[in-house]
Design an enzyme around this catalytic site. Structure first.
Site, mmCIF file in Angstrom:
data_model
loop_
_atom_site.group_PDB
_atom_site.id
_atom_site.type_symbol
_atom_site.label_atom_id
_atom_site.label_comp_id
_atom_site.label_asym_id
_atom_site.label_seq_id
_atom_site.Cartn_x
_atom_site.Cartn_y
_atom_site.Cartn_z
ATOM 1 N N LYS A 1 37.613 -3.570 51.720
ATOM 2 C CA LYS A 1 36.344 -4.140 51.238
ATOM 3 C C LYS A 1 35.958 -5.424 51.975
ATOM 4 C CE LYS A 1 37.068 -1.869 46.850
ATOM 5 N NZ LYS A 1 37.786 -1.899 45.584
ATOM 6 N N SER B 1 42.161 -1.758 48.982
ATOM 7 C CA SER B 1 40.947 -2.548 48.751
ATOM 8 C C SER B 1 40.743 -3.680 49.747
ATOM 9 C CB SER B 1 40.954 -3.109 47.328
ATOM 10 O OG SER B 1 40.635 -2.090 46.400
ATOM 11 N N SER C 1 36.110 -6.077 42.665
ATOM 12 C CA SER C 1 36.693 -5.019 43.491
ATOM 13 C C SER C 1 36.114 -3.646 43.161
ATOM 14 C CB SER C 1 38.226 -4.986 43.347
ATOM 15 O OG SER C 1 38.814 -4.297 44.425
#
Length: 383
Positions: free
Chosen positions: A57, A54, A117
């Site tokens: 991102k 993640s 997230s």
């Protein structure tokens, strides 16, 4: 006629010495940087390949922030949620819990990505900007290359497991530094501790930020966690303490607890073992330079960049700042003309060299005045 003038400013500090004996972080790979000086304070296998999970991102948000900054996108613009994005709105994934067919603003999608997230929000934003997630990933990789992230490739917007979605902690550091430097207002979203989304098809859902450092008394204000079974736990983090910022990236932590503990240890290591010295501020007068045959006898010199150096607390050596020029500098002098050099020296070793520029134009005196000044110089040595 001309002479070399050296003006020395001495700081009783030691320049950074990156010896990290007796210090280790329990991660497969890690890196720590002092943001203002750019100095690397710690590194452990920083160039081995990782799956960024993640932390991907961060780049997804950067693409949107760049477009907003350029005027090609706005926070209140709305994107229609596709079935592909909606299918990730399940409890098995990190999700914002958006509904298919809904129209969601860029601002809400960004908070869904940054705070919650949400993988679903990533796809919705990617499709809204580029048409497809695949095309968006091309934009992400192109931006990575622009930032010098030479060991990075992005194949999706969320970091969901894909062997073609890879990076290094050094590259994640470069990306994080760009985010903080170029988008300070948007970066504030990364410090938000919770996000509530009320159009879920049911009750509103409030989710907390997954970054554990936000809940500690460290001064942390970002950035992004990551987890994949193959990579284990990762974290890109940053703290701002009394105007001093550190950025750390680690991957391959064995557990959530280890990720939090070891990232805290890494950042604390930077705070307690090193100091930051401000050498010069961009566009601020730094030193007065003598002028020859000018309508003014001197002119202020400045540097067009902030100059900082990180120094180690344990040793007390001399950090010297030397302003060097062939002087006095003969007029005419143009505004912003290079007239001197700023040299940063540690233990007789040059560790930085920067141009010093004239703060204003200095015109040459007329012929008669030049003649008198020349005679005075020959007789008295007076400029």
């Amino acid at each position: 006629m001309f002479r070399i003038l050296l003006i020395v400013i001495v700081f009783s500090f030691s320049f950074i010495n990156i010896s990290k004996a007796n210090f280790d972080v329990k991660a497969r790979t890690a890196i720590l940087q002092d943001y203002h000086s750019g100095e690397i304070l710690y590194e452990k296998e920083p160039d081995i390949s990782i799956y960024p999970a993640s932390m991907t991102k961060i780049m997804t948000a950067i693409i949107a922030f760049d477009l907003i900054k350029s005027g090609d996108l706005s926070l209140d613009e709305k994107f229609i949620i596709s079935e592909r994005a909606w299918r990730l709105s399940t409890s098995g994934y990190s999700s914002m819990f958006i509904m298919v067919g809904d129209q969601v603003s860029v601002e809400n999608l960004l908070r869904g990505i940054i705070v919650a997230s949400g993988n679903d929000a990533c796809i919705a934003l990617a499709e809204g900007i580029a048409g497809t997630e695949e095309e968006f990933a091309i934009l992400m990789t192109a931006k990575a290359k622009e930032l010098g992230m030479d060991n990075t490739n992005f194949s999706n917007s969320s970091g969901i497991n894909d062997p073609d979605n890879y990076s290094t902690v050094r590259d994640i550091l470069k990306m994080s530094r760009y985010l903080i430097k170029e988008h300070p207002e948007f970066y504030k979203m990364f410090a938000e501790k919770e996000f509530t989304w009320d159009r879920t098809g049911g009750d509103p859902i409030t989710q907390g930020n997954r970054n554990p450092l936000l809940y500690k008394n460290l001064g942390a204000d970002g950035i992004k966690t990551g987890y994949l079974a193959v990579e284990k736990y990762s974290l890109a983090s940053s703290i701002d303490r009394n105007g001093r910022r550190l950025i750390a990236v680690g991957s391959g932590f064995n557990s959530k607890n280890s990720r939090s503990k070891e990232s805290t240890k890494l950042l604390t290591f930077g705070l307690t073992n090193y100091d930051l010295v401000e050498i010069a501020k961009a566009n601020k007068p730094l030193h007065k330079i003598d002028v020859w045959l000018g309508k003014e006898n001197s002119v202020q010199a400045y540097t067009n960049e902030d100059i900082y150096k990180t120094i180690k607390k344990a040793k007390k050596k001399l950090l010297k700042v030397v302003v060097k020029y062939d002087g006095p500098v003969e007029a005419p002098i143009e505004k912003d003309q290079k007239i001197a050099t700023l040299r940063v020296v540690y233990d007789q070793e040059l560790v930085g060299e920067y141009d010093l520029l004239s703060s204003k134009e200095v015109k040459k005196v007329n012929f008669f005045t030049r003649l008198i000044k020349s005679i005075n110089y020959l007789i008295w040595g007076d400029v």
